[in-house]
Design a protein around this motif. Structure first.
Motif, PDB file in Angstrom:
ATOM      1  N   GLY A 126       0.806  -1.222   0.000  1.00  0.00           N
ATOM      2  CA  GLY A 126       0.000   0.000   0.000  1.00  0.00           C
ATOM      3  C   GLY A 126       0.837   1.270   0.000  1.00  0.00           C
ATOM      4  N   LEU A 127       1.994   1.218   0.641  1.00  0.00           N
ATOM      5  CA  LEU A 127       2.851   2.407   0.683  1.00  0.00           C
ATOM      6  C   LEU A 127       3.388   2.727  -0.704  1.00  0.00           C
ATOM      7  CD1 LEU A 127       4.852   1.644   3.941  1.00  0.00           C
ATOM      8  CD2 LEU A 127       2.833   3.083   3.648  1.00  0.00           C
ATOM      9  N   GLU A 129       1.875   1.876  -3.457  1.00  0.00           N
ATOM     10  CA  GLU A 129       0.727   2.358  -4.236  1.00  0.00           C
ATOM     11  C   GLU A 129       0.482   3.828  -3.950  1.00  0.00           C
ATOM     12  OE1 GLU A 129      -2.579  -0.161  -3.392  1.00  0.00           O
ATOM     13  OE2 GLU A 129      -1.932  -1.666  -4.857  1.00  0.00           O
ATOM     14  N   ALA A 130       0.615   4.208  -2.671  1.00  0.00           N
ATOM     15  CA  ALA A 130       0.447   5.614  -2.341  1.00  0.00           C
ATOM     16  C   ALA A 130       1.491   6.442  -3.078  1.00  0.00           C
ATOM     17  CB  ALA A 130       0.575   5.820  -0.830  1.00  0.00           C
ATOM     18  N   SER A 132       2.913   5.642  -5.958  1.00  0.00           N
ATOM     19  CA  SER A 132       2.500   5.681  -7.370  1.00  0.00           C
ATOM     20  C   SER A 132       1.409   6.711  -7.582  1.00  0.00           C
ATOM     21  CB  SER A 132       1.944   4.332  -7.829  1.00  0.00           C
ATOM     22  OG  SER A 132       2.872   3.319  -7.601  1.00  0.00           O
ATOM     23  N   ALA A 133       0.418   6.673  -6.693  1.00  0.00           N
ATOM     24  CA  ALA A 133      -0.731   7.565  -6.847  1.00  0.00           C
ATOM     25  C   ALA A 133      -0.290   9.026  -6.768  1.00  0.00           C
ATOM     26  CB  ALA A 133      -1.787   7.262  -5.787  1.00  0.00           C
ATOM     27  N   LEU A 134       0.787   9.288  -6.045  1.00  0.00           N
ATOM     28  CA  LEU A 134       1.290  10.666  -5.940  1.00  0.00           C
ATOM     29  C   LEU A 134       2.175  11.034  -7.127  1.00  0.00           C
ATOM     30  CD1 LEU A 134       2.140  10.678  -2.142  1.00  0.00           C
ATOM     31  CD2 LEU A 134       0.531  12.228  -3.249  1.00  0.00           C
ATOM     32  N   GLY A 135       2.415  10.066  -8.018  1.00  0.00           N
ATOM     33  CA  GLY A 135       3.176  10.374  -9.224  1.00  0.00           C
ATOM     34  C   GLY A 135       4.665  10.093  -9.121  1.00  0.00           C
ATOM     35  N   LEU A 136       5.101   9.432  -8.046  1.00  0.00           N
ATOM     36  CA  LEU A 136       6.520   9.099  -7.928  1.00  0.00           C
ATOM     37  C   LEU A 136       6.899   8.023  -8.944  1.00  0.00           C
ATOM     38  CD1 LEU A 136       6.175  10.671  -5.281  1.00  0.00           C
ATOM     39  CD2 LEU A 136       7.542   8.954  -4.130  1.00  0.00           C
ATOM     40  N   GLN A 140      12.081   6.689  -7.802  1.00  0.00           N
ATOM     41  CA  GLN A 140      11.821   7.517  -6.612  1.00  0.00           C
ATOM     42  C   GLN A 140      11.157   6.704  -5.511  1.00  0.00           C
ATOM     43  OE1 GLN A 140       9.519  10.519  -8.641  1.00  0.00           O
ATOM     44  NE2 GLN A 140      11.232  11.971  -8.694  1.00  0.00           N
TER      45      GLN A 140
ATOM     46  N   ARG B  49      -9.386   2.159  -8.957  1.00  0.00           N
ATOM     47  CA  ARG B  49      -7.932   1.951  -9.073  1.00  0.00           C
ATOM     48  C   ARG B  49      -7.482   1.903 -10.534  1.00  0.00           C
ATOM     49  NH1 ARG B  49      -5.111  -0.390  -4.800  1.00  0.00           N
ATOM     50  NH2 ARG B  49      -4.227  -1.936  -6.190  1.00  0.00           N
ATOM     51  N   ASN B  52      -6.512   5.667 -11.929  1.00  0.00           N
ATOM     52  CA  ASN B  52      -5.137   6.195 -11.863  1.00  0.00           C
ATOM     53  C   ASN B  52      -4.101   5.092 -12.099  1.00  0.00           C
ATOM     54  OD1 ASN B  52      -5.317   4.861  -9.458  1.00  0.00           O
ATOM     55  ND2 ASN B  52      -4.487   6.519  -8.210  1.00  0.00           N
ATOM     56  N   LEU B  54      -3.550   2.169 -10.950  1.00  0.00           N
ATOM     57  CA  LEU B  54      -2.978   1.240  -9.972  1.00  0.00           C
ATOM     58  C   LEU B  54      -3.323  -0.169 -10.416  1.00  0.00           C
ATOM     59  CD1 LEU B  54      -3.530   2.886  -6.470  1.00  0.00           C
ATOM     60  CD2 LEU B  54      -1.480   2.833  -7.881  1.00  0.00           C
ATOM     61  N   GLU B  55      -4.415  -0.279 -11.173  1.00  0.00           N
ATOM     62  CA  GLU B  55      -4.712  -1.523 -11.882  1.00  0.00           C
ATOM     63  C   GLU B  55      -4.768  -1.192 -13.369  1.00  0.00           C
ATOM     64  OE1 GLU B  55      -4.782  -4.257 -10.315  1.00  0.00           O
ATOM     65  OE2 GLU B  55      -5.431  -3.754  -8.261  1.00  0.00           O
ATOM     66  N   ASP B  77       1.855   9.125 -15.958  1.00  0.00           N
ATOM     67  CA  ASP B  77       2.374  10.160 -15.054  1.00  0.00           C
ATOM     68  C   ASP B  77       1.485  11.397 -15.064  1.00  0.00           C
ATOM     69  OD1 ASP B  77       4.423   8.577 -14.310  1.00  0.00           O
ATOM     70  OD2 ASP B  77       5.947   9.529 -15.566  1.00  0.00           O
ATOM     71  N   ARG B  80      -1.627  10.678 -13.114  1.00  0.00           N
ATOM     72  CA  ARG B  80      -1.405  10.583 -11.668  1.00  0.00           C
ATOM     73  C   ARG B  80      -1.162  11.947 -11.041  1.00  0.00           C
ATOM     74  NH1 ARG B  80       2.115   4.983 -11.477  1.00  0.00           N
ATOM     75  NH2 ARG B  80       0.297   3.593 -11.531  1.00  0.00           N
ATOM     76  N   MET B  85      -5.394  10.303  -4.537  1.00  0.00           N
ATOM     77  CA  MET B  85      -6.101   9.120  -4.052  1.00  0.00           C
ATOM     78  C   MET B  85      -5.949   8.964  -2.552  1.00  0.00           C
ATOM     79  SD  MET B  85      -6.112   5.320  -5.553  1.00  0.00           S
ATOM     80  CE  MET B  85      -7.519   4.274  -5.272  1.00  0.00           C
ATOM     81  N   PHE B  87      -6.665   6.126   0.527  1.00  0.00           N
ATOM     82  CA  PHE B  87      -6.845   4.680   0.678  1.00  0.00           C
ATOM     83  C   PHE B  87      -7.534   4.340   1.988  1.00  0.00           C
ATOM     84  CE2 PHE B  87      -3.158   5.523  -1.905  1.00  0.00           C
ATOM     85  CZ  PHE B  87      -3.198   4.586  -2.923  1.00  0.00           C
ATOM     86  N   ASN B  91      -2.060   4.499   4.388  1.00  0.00           N
ATOM     87  CA  ASN B  91      -0.795   4.372   3.653  1.00  0.00           C
ATOM     88  C   ASN B  91       0.100   5.597   3.780  1.00  0.00           C
ATOM     89  OD1 ASN B  91      -1.623   1.877   2.875  1.00  0.00           O
ATOM     90  ND2 ASN B  91      -2.207   2.456   0.812  1.00  0.00           N
ATOM     91  N   LEU B  92       0.135   6.190   4.958  1.00  0.00           N
ATOM     92  CA  LEU B  92       1.114   7.256   5.187  1.00  0.00           C
ATOM     93  C   LEU B  92       2.496   6.617   5.281  1.00  0.00           C
ATOM     94  CD1 LEU B  92      -0.772   9.418   7.816  1.00  0.00           C
ATOM     95  CD2 LEU B  92      -0.551   9.818   5.359  1.00  0.00           C
ATOM     96  N   ALA B 105       6.053  14.370  -2.420  1.00  0.00           N
ATOM     97  CA  ALA B 105       5.698  14.338  -3.842  1.00  0.00           C
ATOM     98  C   ALA B 105       5.866  15.701  -4.524  1.00  0.00           C
ATOM     99  CB  ALA B 105       4.279  13.806  -4.020  1.00  0.00           C
ATOM    100  N   VAL B 109       8.232  15.376  -7.557  1.00  0.00           N
ATOM    101  CA  VAL B 109       7.535  15.295  -8.838  1.00  0.00           C
ATOM    102  C   VAL B 109       7.381  16.678  -9.454  1.00  0.00           C
ATOM    103  CG1 VAL B 109       5.428  14.538  -9.992  1.00  0.00           C
ATOM    104  CG2 VAL B 109       6.315  13.233  -8.053  1.00  0.00           C
ATOM    105  N   ALA B 154      -2.693  14.008  -0.530  1.00  0.00           N
ATOM    106  CA  ALA B 154      -3.148  13.910  -1.912  1.00  0.00           C
ATOM    107  C   ALA B 154      -3.390  15.310  -2.496  1.00  0.00           C
ATOM    108  CB  ALA B 154      -4.412  13.064  -1.989  1.00  0.00           C
ATOM    109  N   MET B 157      -0.619  17.816  -4.308  1.00  0.00           N
ATOM    110  CA  MET B 157      -0.261  17.827  -5.726  1.00  0.00           C
ATOM    111  C   MET B 157      -1.270  18.640  -6.551  1.00  0.00           C
ATOM    112  SD  MET B 157       2.555  16.225  -6.120  1.00  0.00           S
ATOM    113  CE  MET B 157       2.662  15.603  -7.801  1.00  0.00           C
TER     114      MET B 157
END
Lengths: 233, 246
Positions: A126-127, A129-130, A132-136, A140, B49, B52, B54-55, B77, B80, B85, B87, B91-92, B105, B109, B154, B157
């Protein structure tokens, strides 16, 4: 059988003359071995078979054979090969200390690589994925998320390996390197007092192990300060 | 065509032989709030998912803010960066302080300067009402606080769209409201939102449309009043009777 205290007290300083060699072997092979381990790990998790398969084979071979046999192959076996004698590595492989460093590095690299891989696999999906979701990017995520968490997870097993490596340095006395064990064997040959000498030697190793454990204990506490529920906030 | 900010056209998704999504068609307008509900395993999470990436969807088309999601890394990219997102399990990043979680980020980014990233992060922490926690580690915060941090992270960004994947399901009951309040604020500010949630009160008061999914399909999709008071499909009726009777 009585213990000859005087002989024991006399022999400890002599053996300690070899502690420098023991520490040199430990720190050099730990540094080189860890670097090798990182390369093997990156190959292993690259997702490309032509990198991961050689890494797996390497790890299998070096974990699957006794380290003493590896030391013997490198010290006694390699000089028999002409291309080794003619290669640029010959100055290292001609020297017993060089052979010892090479053997211990190749061996510990295989073990540490697996330890680090355990850490990497332990990072929660999950970390990432978080991330990825932030664009890293993949890179990175590996540097800023996977690595710091994996290092923390792998530290206890790594400290075990450092202790194990420290003890393995004693094997180099079999190829004429004069470390603490080498000196102890010489003294035993002269005094015929194996009991006192080897017992004192064991105590010296125990003290070094204690030092390593303490250092890693402090490091682990530092690394896991964020895991504690309420630190001084 | 339409000016929808998110378009899913005939999207299928397989996990091995299991079909998680069947012919999903959904268009979301800019500023629209969609609540997605349905029994577990119905494909709700999988659907958002896919938005963005993730799937990876198996068939069909997904277009987000003009970028079609293909294997093209550039488009992934870009999407995203536009899509935030949140969760279920927060997922911190456990090894970084709250403020560092928020700054990571933008710094990496968007290459924002440190001072600017920090200032923006603090503004967002104020917006989710926990600026005083900035220098703590995630584990020192309650679940509700962690989820609010995750929302702020989130938002760092500056996304056009926010996806929420069961954001309150892992929370103790007394912490659900603080998270829903932050989400409601966001909705009122005009954010485009897709929320997978079973908080039907939230759905009623905030959603423009409620989507009901079952067995990988969109079964029913209507404005909340219509959806709750006059469900058409039997599966929707059954689901609503199961979750609302208490």
């Amino acid at each position: 059988m009585s213990i000859d205290i005087a002989l024991t007290l006399e022999s400890i300083p002599k053996m300690l003359m070899g502690i420098g060699v023991t520490f040199q072997l430990l720190f050099i092979t730990l540094g080189l071995g860890t670097a090798l381990a990182i390369v093997l790990l990156l190959m292993r998790i690259s997702g490309r078979w032509y990198l991961s398969v050689p890494s797996m084979v390497y790890i299998y071979v070096f974990r699957g054979t006794p380290i003493l046999v590896q030391v013997f192959i490198i010290y006694h076996g390699l000089p028999g090969l002409e291309f080794v004698r003619e290669s640029i590595f010959w100055p290292i492989l001609r020297d017993p200390f060089g052979c010892a460093v090479v053997a211990l590095t190749l061996n510990t690299g295989a073990y540490v690589s697996e330890i680090l891989r355990g850490g990497v696999l332990g990072v929660e999906r999950g970390l990432l994925e978080a991330g990825s979701a932030l664009g890293l990017s993949v890179r990175q995520r590996f540097i800023y998320i996977t690595t710091p968490i994996a290092v923390r997870l792998a530290t206890p097993a790594y400290s075990n390996d450092v202790i194990s490596l420290m003890k393995s340095t004693a094997l180099v006395s079999t190829i004429t390197v004069v470390d603490m064990t080498g000196i102890a064997r010489t003294i035993v040959a002269e005094t015929y007092a194996p009991y006192e000498i080897f017992l004192s030697l064991a105590i010296v190793y125990l003290i070094i192990t204690w030092g390593i454990q303490k250092s890693f204990g402090a490091f682990e506490r530092r690394m896991s300060r964020h895991v504690k529920q309420e630190t001084a906030a | 065509m339409t000016d929808a900010i998110i378009q899913l056209q005939g999207v299928d998704k397989f996990f091995g032989n299991f079909q998680a999504l069947r012919d999903i068609n959904l268009e979301v307008q800019k500023g629209e709030k969609i609540v997605v509900c349905g029994p577990s395993g119905s494909g709700k999470s999988t659907m958002i998912r896919c938005i963005n990436r993730l799937e990876e969807h198996s068939a069909g088309k997904i277009i987000v803010d003009g970028h079609e999601l293909t294997d093209e890394v550039k488009d992934i990219d870009a999407v995203r960066r536009e899509v935030g997102m949140v969760f279920q399990s927060f997922n911190l990043f456990p090894h970084r302080t709250i403020i560092d979680n928020l700054m990571l980020a933008p710094r990496l980014v968007r290459k924002t300067s440190k001072a600017e990233a920090r200032e923006h992060a603090m503004r967002l922490l104020e917006r989710v009402r926990i600026p005083e926690q900035a220098d703590k580690y995630p584990v020192q915060l309650s679940g509700g606080q962690q989820q609010r941090v995750a929302i702020a992270r989130a938002l760092c960004m500056n996304p056009e769209i926010m996806l929420f994947d069961e954001p309150t399901s892992a929370l103790d009951p007394e912490m659900i409201n603080e998270v829903l309040e932050v989400m409601t604020d966001l909705a009122h500010e005009g954010m485009t939102m897709i929320c997978v949630t079973h908080e039907m009160g939230f759905a009623r008061s905030v959603a423009d449309r409620v989507v009901f999914m079952d067995q990988g399909e969109i079964v029913e999709m209507n404005p909340p009043a219509e959806f709750f008071d006059n469900p058409k499909n039997d599966r929707t009726k059954l689901f609503l009777s199961q979750i609302i009777q208490h």
